[in-house]
Design an enzyme around this catalytic site. Structure first.
Site, short mmCIF file in Angstrom:
data_model
loop_
_atom_site.label_atom_id
_atom_site.label_comp_id
_atom_site.label_asym_id
_atom_site.label_seq_id
_atom_site.Cartn_x
_atom_site.Cartn_y
_atom_site.Cartn_z
CB SER A 143 -0.85 -0.03 1.27
OG SER A 143 -1.36 1.25 1.56
CE1 TYR A 156 -3.76 -2.28 5.31
CE2 TYR A 156 -2.79 -0.16 4.70
CZ TYR A 156 -3.45 -1.32 4.35
OH TYR A 156 -3.81 -1.54 3.04
N1 LIG Z 1 -8.84 -0.75 -0.90
C1 LIG Z 1 -7.77 0.00 -0.82
O1 LIG Z 1 -7.84 1.25 -0.93
C2 LIG Z 1 -6.42 -0.62 -0.62
C3 LIG Z 1 -5.29 0.21 -0.72
C4 LIG Z 1 -4.03 -0.34 -0.54
C5 LIG Z 1 -3.89 -1.69 -0.26
N2 LIG Z 1 -5.00 -2.47 -0.15
C6 LIG Z 1 -4.80 -3.87 0.15
O2 LIG Z 1 -5.42 -4.65 -0.83
C7 LIG Z 1 -5.78 -5.93 -0.26
C8 LIG Z 1 -7.24 -6.23 -0.57
O3 LIG Z 1 -8.05 -5.25 0.08
P1 LIG Z 1 -9.52 -4.86 -0.43
O4 LIG Z 1 -9.58 -3.39 -0.42
O5 LIG Z 1 -9.87 -5.61 -1.64
O6 LIG Z 1 -10.37 -5.36 0.84
P2 LIG Z 1 -11.68 -6.29 0.94
O7 LIG Z 1 -12.07 -6.24 2.35
O8 LIG Z 1 -12.66 -5.90 -0.10
O9 LIG Z 1 -11.11 -7.72 0.55
C9 LIG Z 1 -10.11 -8.35 1.33
C10 LIG Z 1 -10.47 -9.82 1.51
O10 LIG Z 1 -9.43 -10.42 2.34
C11 LIG Z 1 -10.07 -11.36 3.18
N3 LIG Z 1 -9.28 -11.63 4.39
C12 LIG Z 1 -9.06 -10.80 5.43
N4 LIG Z 1 -8.37 -11.44 6.39
C13 LIG Z 1 -8.14 -12.71 5.94
C14 LIG Z 1 -7.51 -13.85 6.48
N5 LIG Z 1 -7.01 -13.84 7.73
N6 LIG Z 1 -7.46 -14.98 5.74
C15 LIG Z 1 -8.01 -15.03 4.50
N7 LIG Z 1 -8.64 -13.97 3.95
C16 LIG Z 1 -8.71 -12.82 4.66
C17 LIG Z 1 -11.40 -10.71 3.54
O11 LIG Z 1 -12.35 -11.67 4.00
C18 LIG Z 1 -11.79 -10.03 2.23
O12 LIG Z 1 -12.68 -10.83 1.46
C19 LIG Z 1 -5.48 -5.84 1.23
O13 LIG Z 1 -4.22 -6.42 1.49
C20 LIG Z 1 -5.42 -4.33 1.46
O14 LIG Z 1 -4.63 -4.01 2.56
C21 LIG Z 1 -6.26 -1.97 -0.34
#
Ligand SMILES: NC(=O)c1ccc[n+]([C@@H]2O[C@H](COP(=O)([O-])OP(=O)(O)OC[C@H]3O[C@@H](n4cnc5c(N)ncnc54)[C@H](O)[C@@H]3O)[C@@H](O)[C@H]2O)c1
Length: 266
Positions: A143, A156
């Protein structure tokens, strides 16, 4: 023939958001995808609508989960060519309010889970791969918080910074297996983690616990204004960036952190 025909991929946290869009993108390019998620229902729903996909629900913070997941992928597919370490969530506080549990949870899912999956994958690679093997791909999700920090996002940000160290080190270790290891660092992407709210943060249930998520309407406006493109990213934008690190055209790129933030650099 898609660019990933015949490839077998694992995408963690693929039940929703960026992971689900990535599973869809890789499938459209011809790969068969193992859809992992903490939540069995969403993992099964994504796998059911993707050709050749298989669901594997598991909480990746459980000690044995990574070994079991990689073992399952190999028994289902016979090989593993692409690993996308995407699972994650947010649990923010200013440092004076941050508990040990919060700190540990963020390091556990963002750093330790990725480490354990890649350790299990590496143990398999050692027996089957060398520098003459077809190129395999690891994409670890970081991120902008891991690169630049973010107020109230201490644990985080530390977890996402750990992803960078892990990526750069394994890129050096795994060249001998012909594996490229890259990270993609996202800015704001439109998922439940960034869902807009007016007054109080939205709540997502993670491991049965309510977690505050979302961005205030003001924060979203700021994020849109900070991007030269004038918007936050879609899950398709995010999946496309991950896809770039999975295709043969990126075979000469390893140990990099691809910033996919719509031009936001801080
Ligand atoms: N959305 C953003 O703006 C953003 C920005 C930077 C990084 N990210 C990263 O992208 C990745 C995906 O995030 P997203 O925004 O799609 O979130 P989201 O919540 O839509 O999807 C993330 C998924 O990960 C699953 N998850 C969480 N903990 C888990 C575990 N212990 N075991 C298995 N699965 C697990 C959740 O159930 C969920 O379905 C994450 O690593 C997040 O930190 C997101």
């Amino acid at each position: 023939m898609g660019s990933l025909s015949g490839k077998f991929a694992l995408v963690t946290g693929a039940g929703r958001g960026i992971g689900a869009a990535t599973a869809e993108k890789l499938t459209a390019a011809g790969a068969r995808v193992l859809v992992n998620d903490l939540d069995a229902d969403v993992a099964a729903a994504v796998a059911a609508r993707l050709d050749g996909a298989v669901a594997y629900p598991a909480d990746l913070t459980e000690a044995a989960a990574a070994d079991e997941l990689v073992e399952f992928a190999l028994s289902a597919f016979g090989s593993l060519d692409i690993v996308v370490n995407n699972a994650g969530y947010i649990w923010h506080s200013a440092i004076h309010n941050m508990t040990d549990e919060q700190w540990d949870a963020m390091l556990d899912i963002h750093a330790s889970a990725q480490f354990r999956i890649l350790r299990a994958y590496g143990r398999w690679l050692r027996g089957v791969a060398d520098q003459t093997s077809p190129v395999r791909k690891v994409v670890n999700i970081s991120s902008t918080m891991g690169l630049h920090g973010g107020a109230t996002q201490l644990a985080y940000s530390a977890g996402k910074a750990a992803v960078v160290g892990l990526t750069k080190t394994l890129a050096k270790e795994w060249g001998r297996f012909n594996v490229t290891v890259n990270a993609v660092a996202f800015g704001a992407i439109d998922t439940r983690l960034t869902s807009p709210y007016e007054n109080e943060p939205n709540i997502s249930i993670v491991k049965g616990q309510p977690r505050k998520v979302g961005l205030s309407v003001g924060q979203i406006k700021q994020a849109e204004a900070a991007s030269p493109l004038g918007r936050i990213g879609s899950v398709e934008d995010a999946a496309n960036a991950i896809y770039l690190m999975c295709i043969p055209e990126s075979n000469w790129i390893t140990g990099e952190v691809l910033l996919a933030s719509g031009g936001v650099r801080s």
